[in-house]
Design a protein around this motif. Structure first.
Motif, mmCIF file in Angstrom:
data_model
loop_
_atom_site.group_PDB
_atom_site.id
_atom_site.type_symbol
_atom_site.label_atom_id
_atom_site.label_comp_id
_atom_site.label_asym_id
_atom_site.label_seq_id
_atom_site.Cartn_x
_atom_site.Cartn_y
_atom_site.Cartn_z
ATOM 1 N N MET A 1 38.014 -8.184 -1.685
ATOM 2 C CA MET A 1 37.320 -6.971 -2.135
ATOM 3 C C MET A 1 35.812 -7.176 -2.080
ATOM 4 O O MET A 1 35.319 -8.241 -2.458
ATOM 5 C CB MET A 1 37.749 -6.612 -3.570
ATOM 6 N N THR A 2 35.104 -6.186 -1.588
ATOM 7 C CA THR A 2 33.648 -6.272 -1.464
ATOM 8 C C THR A 2 32.998 -6.415 -2.831
ATOM 9 O O THR A 2 33.353 -5.720 -3.782
ATOM 10 C CB THR A 2 33.098 -5.011 -0.775
ATOM 11 N N LYS A 3 32.033 -7.324 -2.926
ATOM 12 C CA LYS A 3 31.265 -7.471 -4.153
ATOM 13 C C LYS A 3 29.933 -6.767 -3.980
ATOM 14 O O LYS A 3 29.160 -7.077 -3.069
ATOM 15 C CB LYS A 3 31.045 -8.947 -4.481
ATOM 16 N N HIS A 4 29.677 -5.794 -4.849
ATOM 17 C CA HIS A 4 28.457 -4.993 -4.746
ATOM 18 C C HIS A 4 27.294 -5.697 -5.440
ATOM 19 O O HIS A 4 27.471 -6.551 -6.314
ATOM 20 C CB HIS A 4 28.685 -3.616 -5.367
ATOM 21 N N ARG A 5 26.115 -5.286 -5.055
ATOM 22 C CA ARG A 5 24.910 -5.813 -5.714
ATOM 23 C C ARG A 5 24.805 -5.292 -7.141
ATOM 24 O O ARG A 5 24.361 -6.007 -8.045
ATOM 25 C CB ARG A 5 23.687 -5.395 -4.889
ATOM 26 N N LYS A 30 25.442 0.799 0.428
ATOM 27 C CA LYS A 30 26.592 -0.103 0.331
ATOM 28 C C LYS A 30 26.424 -1.123 -0.799
ATOM 29 O O LYS A 30 27.404 -1.747 -1.231
ATOM 30 C CB LYS A 30 26.802 -0.839 1.646
ATOM 31 N N ASP A 31 25.202 -1.293 -1.296
ATOM 32 C CA ASP A 31 24.950 -2.259 -2.367
ATOM 33 C C ASP A 31 25.295 -1.704 -3.747
ATOM 34 O O ASP A 31 25.353 -2.457 -4.723
ATOM 35 C CB ASP A 31 23.482 -2.679 -2.372
ATOM 36 N N ALA A 33 27.609 0.658 -6.461
ATOM 37 C CA ALA A 33 28.883 1.275 -6.805
ATOM 38 C C ALA A 33 28.741 1.983 -8.151
ATOM 39 O O ALA A 33 27.876 1.641 -8.963
ATOM 40 C CB ALA A 33 30.002 0.239 -6.878
ATOM 41 N N THR A 53 29.915 3.642 -3.156
ATOM 42 C CA THR A 53 31.303 3.553 -3.605
ATOM 43 C C THR A 53 31.434 4.117 -5.005
ATOM 44 O O THR A 53 30.709 3.696 -5.917
ATOM 45 C CB THR A 53 31.780 2.086 -3.597
ATOM 46 N N LEU A 59 34.557 -2.525 -10.528
ATOM 47 C CA LEU A 59 34.571 -3.246 -9.257
ATOM 48 C C LEU A 59 33.691 -4.484 -9.399
ATOM 49 O O LEU A 59 32.757 -4.498 -10.216
ATOM 50 C CB LEU A 59 34.034 -2.355 -8.133
ATOM 51 N N ALA A 61 30.726 -6.988 -9.060
ATOM 52 C CA ALA A 61 29.318 -6.771 -8.750
ATOM 53 C C ALA A 61 28.484 -7.895 -9.342
ATOM 54 O O ALA A 61 28.869 -8.521 -10.338
ATOM 55 C CB ALA A 61 28.845 -5.426 -9.293
ATOM 56 N N ASP A 62 27.320 -8.129 -8.745
ATOM 57 C CA ASP A 62 26.406 -9.152 -9.258
ATOM 58 C C ASP A 62 25.786 -8.734 -10.587
ATOM 59 O O ASP A 62 25.485 -9.577 -11.431
ATOM 60 C CB ASP A 62 25.291 -9.411 -8.238
#
Length: 267
Positions: A1-5, A30-31, A33, A53, A59, A61-62
Motif C-alpha cells: 500500500m502506498t505511503k503518503h507524505r 499524490k503526496d 490523502a 486520495t 491510510l 502516512a509519514d
C-alpha cells in the motif's frame, strides 16, 4: 500500500482548506490523502481535488493532521499510529493527545482560524514533549500554506483562540454594525456593504504591509477636531476599547474551561 507524505483526518472546511493550500504551495497531489467518513463529503473532495486520495479510513502516512471534532479525536489518534502528528482540534490538550498517541510520538497542537479557507489564516502552534524543532517547522509548513503561523506556549493557545480564533466573529460584528450605520445615515445597503468590505480589506492590508502600529495608523487618519476625531470620541465614550479587552479575557477563560472539560472527558 502506498505511503503518503501526509494524511488529513477530517475533510471539513479546515481540512479541505489545508489540502487546497498545500496543493497551491506545490505539494504533489499524490503526496496527500484525506480520511473522511461521510460519503457525500468524500465524493465532494474527490471532485474538488483530483489526484488526492480520499478514503473512509486511515491510510499509512509519514505525518498526520487531526482535523476532526474534539469528541472524535481519541479514536482518530488511536487509528493514526503516526510518529508525527499535528492536531487542530479545538480544546484538546497536548497532554491528552500525547496520552492517546503514546510515548515518543511528536505531537504539535495548532490553533488556526476560518480565514484559512481563503488562505488568509492566522494560526499558532505549540510543541508537545517529544516534538523537536523539525516537527515545529513541519507543522508551520502545513499551516503556513493557508496563512501566517506563530509559535506560542500551550497556555497561550487559549489566548490565541479568543483573539484570532474568535476574532473573525468580532470583525464581522463590526462589519454588520458599520453597514447598519451607513444604511441609517442614508446609503443603499448594497453600496454600504461594498464600502465596508473594502474598508476592512484595505485597512487590514495597510496594517499588515506598513509595519506600523495600529495607534500610529489611527492617528494618521485622525485630524484634530475633524470628522474622525468626533466619531472616535463617541466610540471611546461608549467603551469600545474596554469591551474588546473584556471580550478577549472572557473568551480566554471559556477556552480554558472547555479544554479542562475535554481533558476530563478523555480520561
Amino acid at each position: 500500500m502506498t505511503k503518503h507524505r501526509l494524511i488529513i483526518v477530517g475533510g471539513g472546511n479546515m481540512g479541505s482548506a489545508l489540502v487546497g493550500g498545500l496543493l497551491a504551495a506545490g505539494w504533489p497531489s499524490k503526496d496527500i490523502a484525506v480520511a473522511e467518513r461521510l460519503a457525500g463529503r468524500a465524493a465532494h473532495l474527490r471532485g474538488l481535488f483530483p489526484g488526492v486520495t480520499v478514503s473512509d479510513g486511515m491510510l499509512p502516512a509519514d505525518g498526520v493532521v487531526i482535523a476532526v471534532k474534539p469528541h472524535d479525536v481519541a479514536d482518530a489518534v488511536a487509528a493514526a499510529g503516526a510518529s508525527r502528528l499535528l492536531s487542530i482540534a479545538a480544546g484538546v490538550s497536548l497532554a491528552t493527545l500525547t496520552a492517546a498517541c503514546g510515548d515518543g510520538v511528536a505531537v504539535v497542537r495548532g490553533a488556526p482560524n476560518t480565514p484559512a479557507v481563503v488562505a488568509k489564516g492566522a494560526a499558532a502552534v505549540a510543541a508537545g514533549p517529544y516534538a523537536t524543532e523539525d516537527d515545529l517547522v513541519w507543522a508551520e509548513e502545513i499551516l503556513g500554506a493557508v496563512g501566517t503561523v506563530v509559535r506560542v506556549t500551550e497556555p497561550q493557545l487559549d489566548v490565541v483562540t479568543a483573539l484570532s480564533g474568535s476574532g473573525p466573529a468580532y470583525l464581522f460584528l463590526v462589519a454588520e454594525a458599520l453597514t447598519d450605520a451607513g444604511v441609517l445615515a442614508g446609503l443603499p445597503r448594497g453600496v454600504t456593504e461594498q464600502l465596508v468590505g473594502q474598508l476592512l480589506a484595505g485597512s487590514a492590508a495597510l496594517f499588515a504591509e506598513s509595519g506600523r502600529s495600529p495607534a500610529a495608523l489611527r492617528a494618521e487618519v485622525t485630524s484634530p477636531a475633524g470628522v474622525t476625531a468626533s466619531a472616535l470620541r463617541v466610540l471611546e465614550e461608549r467603551g469600545i476599547r474596554s469591551a474588546f479587552l473584556d471580550a478577549v479575557t472572557a473568551g480566554t477563560a471559556r477556552s480554558r474551561e472547555l479544554g479542562a472539560a475535554a481533558a476530563s472527558g478523555a480520561h
